[in-house]
Motif scaffolding. Sequence first.
Motif, PDB file in Angstrom:
ATOM      1  N   GLY A 124      59.144 -15.126  17.075  1.00 55.13           N
ATOM      2  CA  GLY A 124      59.104 -13.849  18.066  1.00 55.13           C
ATOM      3  C   GLY A 124      59.712 -12.461  17.423  1.00 55.13           C
ATOM      4  N   THR A 125      59.553 -12.544  16.040  1.00 58.48           N
ATOM      5  CA  THR A 125      60.164 -11.675  15.353  1.00 58.48           C
ATOM      6  C   THR A 125      59.381 -10.502  14.820  1.00 58.48           C
ATOM      7  OG1 THR A 125      61.800 -13.216  14.532  1.00 58.48           O
ATOM      8  CG2 THR A 125      61.825 -11.211  13.232  1.00 58.48           C
ATOM      9  N   THR A 126      60.137  -9.118  15.066  1.00 57.99           N
ATOM     10  CA  THR A 126      59.235  -8.015  14.307  1.00 57.99           C
ATOM     11  C   THR A 126      59.734  -7.748  13.062  1.00 57.99           C
ATOM     12  OG1 THR A 126      59.164  -7.147  16.866  1.00 57.99           O
ATOM     13  CG2 THR A 126      58.714  -5.585  14.741  1.00 57.99           C
ATOM     14  N   PRO A 127      58.681  -7.649  11.971  1.00 56.59           N
ATOM     15  CA  PRO A 127      59.342  -7.204  10.629  1.00 56.59           C
ATOM     16  C   PRO A 127      60.064  -6.204  10.567  1.00 56.59           C
ATOM     17  CG  PRO A 127      56.773  -7.667  10.927  1.00 56.59           C
ATOM     18  CD  PRO A 127      57.324  -7.437  12.158  1.00 56.59           C
ATOM     19  N   LEU A 128      60.760  -5.939   9.588  1.00 57.20           N
ATOM     20  CA  LEU A 128      61.559  -4.924   9.337  1.00 57.20           C
ATOM     21  C   LEU A 128      61.004  -3.672   9.277  1.00 57.20           C
ATOM     22  CD1 LEU A 128      64.186  -6.401   6.567  1.00 57.20           C
ATOM     23  CD2 LEU A 128      64.432  -5.958   9.219  1.00 57.20           C
ATOM     24  N   ASP A 129      59.793  -3.377   9.071  1.00 56.19           N
ATOM     25  CA  ASP A 129      58.805  -2.140   8.999  1.00 56.19           C
ATOM     26  C   ASP A 129      58.193  -1.842  10.427  1.00 56.19           C
ATOM     27  OD1 ASP A 129      56.952  -4.058   9.171  1.00 56.19           O
ATOM     28  OD2 ASP A 129      55.782  -3.492   7.419  1.00 56.19           O
ATOM     29  N   GLY A 130      58.511  -2.916  11.347  1.00 58.47           N
ATOM     30  CA  GLY A 130      58.282  -2.359  12.729  1.00 58.47           C
ATOM     31  C   GLY A 130      57.041  -3.290  13.016  1.00 58.47           C
ATOM     32  N   GLY A 131      56.320  -3.681  12.009  1.00 59.83           N
ATOM     33  CA  GLY A 131      54.946  -4.430  12.304  1.00 59.83           C
ATOM     34  C   GLY A 131      53.980  -3.494  11.717  1.00 59.83           C
ATOM     35  N   PRO A 228      51.284 -16.547  19.780  1.00 57.17           N
ATOM     36  CA  PRO A 228      50.100 -16.087  20.026  1.00 57.17           C
ATOM     37  C   PRO A 228      50.398 -15.297  21.457  1.00 57.17           C
ATOM     38  CG  PRO A 228      49.816 -18.385  20.219  1.00 57.17           C
ATOM     39  CD  PRO A 228      51.091 -18.280  19.570  1.00 57.17           C
ATOM     40  N   ALA A 229      51.181 -15.774  22.457  1.00 57.67           N
ATOM     41  CA  ALA A 229      51.162 -15.148  23.746  1.00 57.67           C
ATOM     42  C   ALA A 229      52.155 -14.224  24.074  1.00 57.67           C
ATOM     43  CB  ALA A 229      51.172 -16.297  24.728  1.00 57.67           C
ATOM     44  N   ASP A 230      52.931 -13.951  22.732  1.00 58.38           N
ATOM     45  CA  ASP A 230      53.929 -12.936  22.708  1.00 58.38           C
ATOM     46  C   ASP A 230      53.507 -11.593  22.988  1.00 58.38           C
ATOM     47  OD1 ASP A 230      56.322 -11.644  22.097  1.00 58.38           O
ATOM     48  OD2 ASP A 230      56.927 -12.871  20.537  1.00 58.38           O
ATOM     49  N   PRO A 231      54.318 -10.917  24.158  1.00 57.15           N
ATOM     50  CA  PRO A 231      53.922  -9.535  24.249  1.00 57.15           C
ATOM     51  C   PRO A 231      54.796  -8.570  23.472  1.00 57.15           C
ATOM     52  CG  PRO A 231      55.321 -10.325  26.019  1.00 57.15           C
ATOM     53  CD  PRO A 231      54.981 -11.537  25.190  1.00 57.15           C
ATOM     54  N   VAL A 232      55.582  -9.224  22.744  1.00 52.71           N
ATOM     55  CA  VAL A 232      56.448  -8.295  21.864  1.00 52.71           C
ATOM     56  C   VAL A 232      56.241  -8.278  20.490  1.00 52.71           C
ATOM     57  CG1 VAL A 232      58.950  -7.760  20.983  1.00 52.71           C
ATOM     58  CG2 VAL A 232      58.690  -8.334  23.295  1.00 52.71           C
ATOM     59  N   ALA A 233      56.015  -9.579  19.993  1.00 53.78           N
ATOM     60  CA  ALA A 233      55.723  -9.634  18.409  1.00 53.78           C
ATOM     61  C   ALA A 233      54.718 -10.992  18.412  1.00 53.78           C
ATOM     62  CB  ALA A 233      57.231 -10.251  17.704  1.00 53.78           C
ATOM     63  N   GLY A 234      53.393 -10.697  18.587  1.00 57.36           N
ATOM     64  CA  GLY A 234      52.457 -11.737  18.584  1.00 57.36           C
ATOM     65  C   GLY A 234      51.849 -12.092  17.372  1.00 57.36           C
ATOM     66  N   THR A 235      50.582 -12.678  17.090  1.00 58.10           N
ATOM     67  CA  THR A 235      49.902 -12.819  16.174  1.00 58.10           C
ATOM     68  C   THR A 235      49.940 -12.034  14.978  1.00 58.10           C
ATOM     69  OG1 THR A 235      48.735 -14.521  17.376  1.00 58.10           O
ATOM     70  CG2 THR A 235      47.847 -13.893  15.318  1.00 58.10           C
ATOM     71  N   ALA A 236      49.463 -10.707  15.193  1.00 61.26           N
ATOM     72  CA  ALA A 236      49.329  -9.767  14.258  1.00 61.26           C
ATOM     73  C   ALA A 236      50.899  -9.312  13.470  1.00 61.26           C
ATOM     74  CB  ALA A 236      48.999  -8.263  14.791  1.00 61.26           C
ATOM     75  N   PRO A 254      50.750 -23.217  19.715  1.00 62.56           N
ATOM     76  CA  PRO A 254      50.024 -22.686  20.959  1.00 62.56           C
ATOM     77  C   PRO A 254      50.711 -22.474  22.201  1.00 62.56           C
ATOM     78  CG  PRO A 254      48.853 -24.175  19.691  1.00 62.56           C
ATOM     79  CD  PRO A 254      50.358 -24.328  19.364  1.00 62.56           C
ATOM     80  N   GLY A 255      50.229 -21.296  22.835  1.00 61.60           N
ATOM     81  CA  GLY A 255      50.676 -21.004  24.126  1.00 61.60           C
ATOM     82  C   GLY A 255      52.136 -20.329  24.174  1.00 61.60           C
ATOM     83  N   LEU A 256      52.868 -20.211  22.954  1.00 65.31           N
ATOM     84  CA  LEU A 256      54.109 -19.622  23.078  1.00 65.31           C
ATOM     85  C   LEU A 256      54.232 -18.071  23.254  1.00 65.31           C
ATOM     86  CD1 LEU A 256      57.305 -20.202  22.509  1.00 65.31           C
ATOM     87  CD2 LEU A 256      56.773 -19.958  19.964  1.00 65.31           C
ATOM     88  N   GLY A 257      54.998 -17.685  23.834  1.00 63.71           N
ATOM     89  CA  GLY A 257      55.240 -16.375  24.250  1.00 63.71           C
ATOM     90  C   GLY A 257      56.585 -15.820  23.789  1.00 63.71           C
ATOM     91  N   HIS A 258      57.176 -15.127  24.197  1.00 58.33           N
ATOM     92  CA  HIS A 258      58.445 -14.491  23.887  1.00 58.33           C
ATOM     93  C   HIS A 258      59.789 -15.069  24.858  1.00 58.33           C
ATOM     94  CE1 HIS A 258      60.247 -11.471  21.131  1.00 58.33           C
ATOM     95  NE2 HIS A 258      61.381 -11.356  22.050  1.00 58.33           N
ATOM     96  N   ALA A 259      59.308 -16.014  25.218  1.00 58.02           N
ATOM     97  CA  ALA A 259      60.249 -17.029  26.276  1.00 58.02           C
ATOM     98  C   ALA A 259      60.248 -18.357  25.931  1.00 58.02           C
ATOM     99  CB  ALA A 259      59.979 -17.060  27.834  1.00 58.02           C
ATOM    100  N   LEU A 260      61.330 -18.923  25.992  1.00 59.57           N
ATOM    101  CA  LEU A 260      61.628 -20.190  25.365  1.00 59.57           C
ATOM    102  C   LEU A 260      61.682 -21.420  26.535  1.00 59.57           C
ATOM    103  CD1 LEU A 260      63.803 -19.528  22.309  1.00 59.57           C
ATOM    104  CD2 LEU A 260      61.448 -20.040  22.366  1.00 59.57           C
ATOM    105  N   PRO A 261      60.665 -21.827  27.247  1.00 58.53           N
ATOM    106  CA  PRO A 261      60.745 -22.834  28.221  1.00 58.53           C
ATOM    107  C   PRO A 261      61.114 -24.287  27.770  1.00 58.53           C
ATOM    108  CG  PRO A 261      58.421 -22.189  27.755  1.00 58.53           C
ATOM    109  CD  PRO A 261      59.240 -21.354  26.892  1.00 58.53           C
TER     110      PRO A 261
END
Length: 282
Positions: A124-131, A228-236, A254-261
């Motif tokens: 769930g990480t944004t690259p240092l250039d912001g993406g 892929p379901a991450d609203p902060v740092a998704g697939t792109a 698959p199914g992972l968002g920005h939370a860790l259930p």
Amino acid sequence: MEHEITVAPGVRLWAEERGDPRAPALLLVMGANASGLTWPEALLDALARRHRVVRYDHRDTGRSTWSFDEDPYPLTALAADAVRVLDALGIDRAHMVGMSLGGTLTQLLLLDHPERVATATLVGTTPLDGGPADGPGIAPELLALWETMLEPRDRDAELAWRVRHWRVLNGGESPFDAEEFRRREERIMAHAGRHENPAAHARADQGGLDRAGELAAVTTPVLVVDSPADPVAGTASARHLATLLGNARLVTVPGLGHALPEAIAPRLAEVILDHTTTPGGG
């Protein structure tokens, strides 16, 4: 085993380790404004079967020193803190798993302290250039929620806000168990002895993070986890980050968002352990 570690004058961090102290060390670096207790217990237990696992509270979270309002610091100070945690525990080199801002800090450690990083896993990480410029960006619903982050709330209102926040962060591909996250946040509040969220990391100076051009020289094995379901740092964002790094591979959960259930812990542990226990990091 719990520790209290001094990382700067007047600043101490809470840390905890589990697993065989003779096993290869693995440092968990959590995201912004989040206690180390945010990591799912099932994930820690799975990783501790193969590693000496260390988690800790950043400054202004959990049981660590809360001092941002009196003594502001830049986000880069949190990367230096991670190194001081390793130093205090006598760990020369560790596998590192960074979540969200923790992944940003891990990128800095790959650049500035590569000798301390055996492998890195970025979730769930944004690259240092912001993406990527053509990426979808942060979900509008999440941005709207963040605008209310600094509003004062009593304990019950803060707890409700945090659960709502996790619901949005979870994304729409996996079921969200509100009671699970409510219980986790209640433990975090009890652990900290307070319910306020100072949002210190959201207010900290972000200078020194624009170093994406240096990532191509990284030789440390890096695993980029695509959520892929991450609203902060998704697939792109994950794909872009993997292309920036000099020695990276990409794995989708698959199914992972920005939370860790807790339900995602077995699969996440599997991909992390495959990376940390395979010669060459996979």
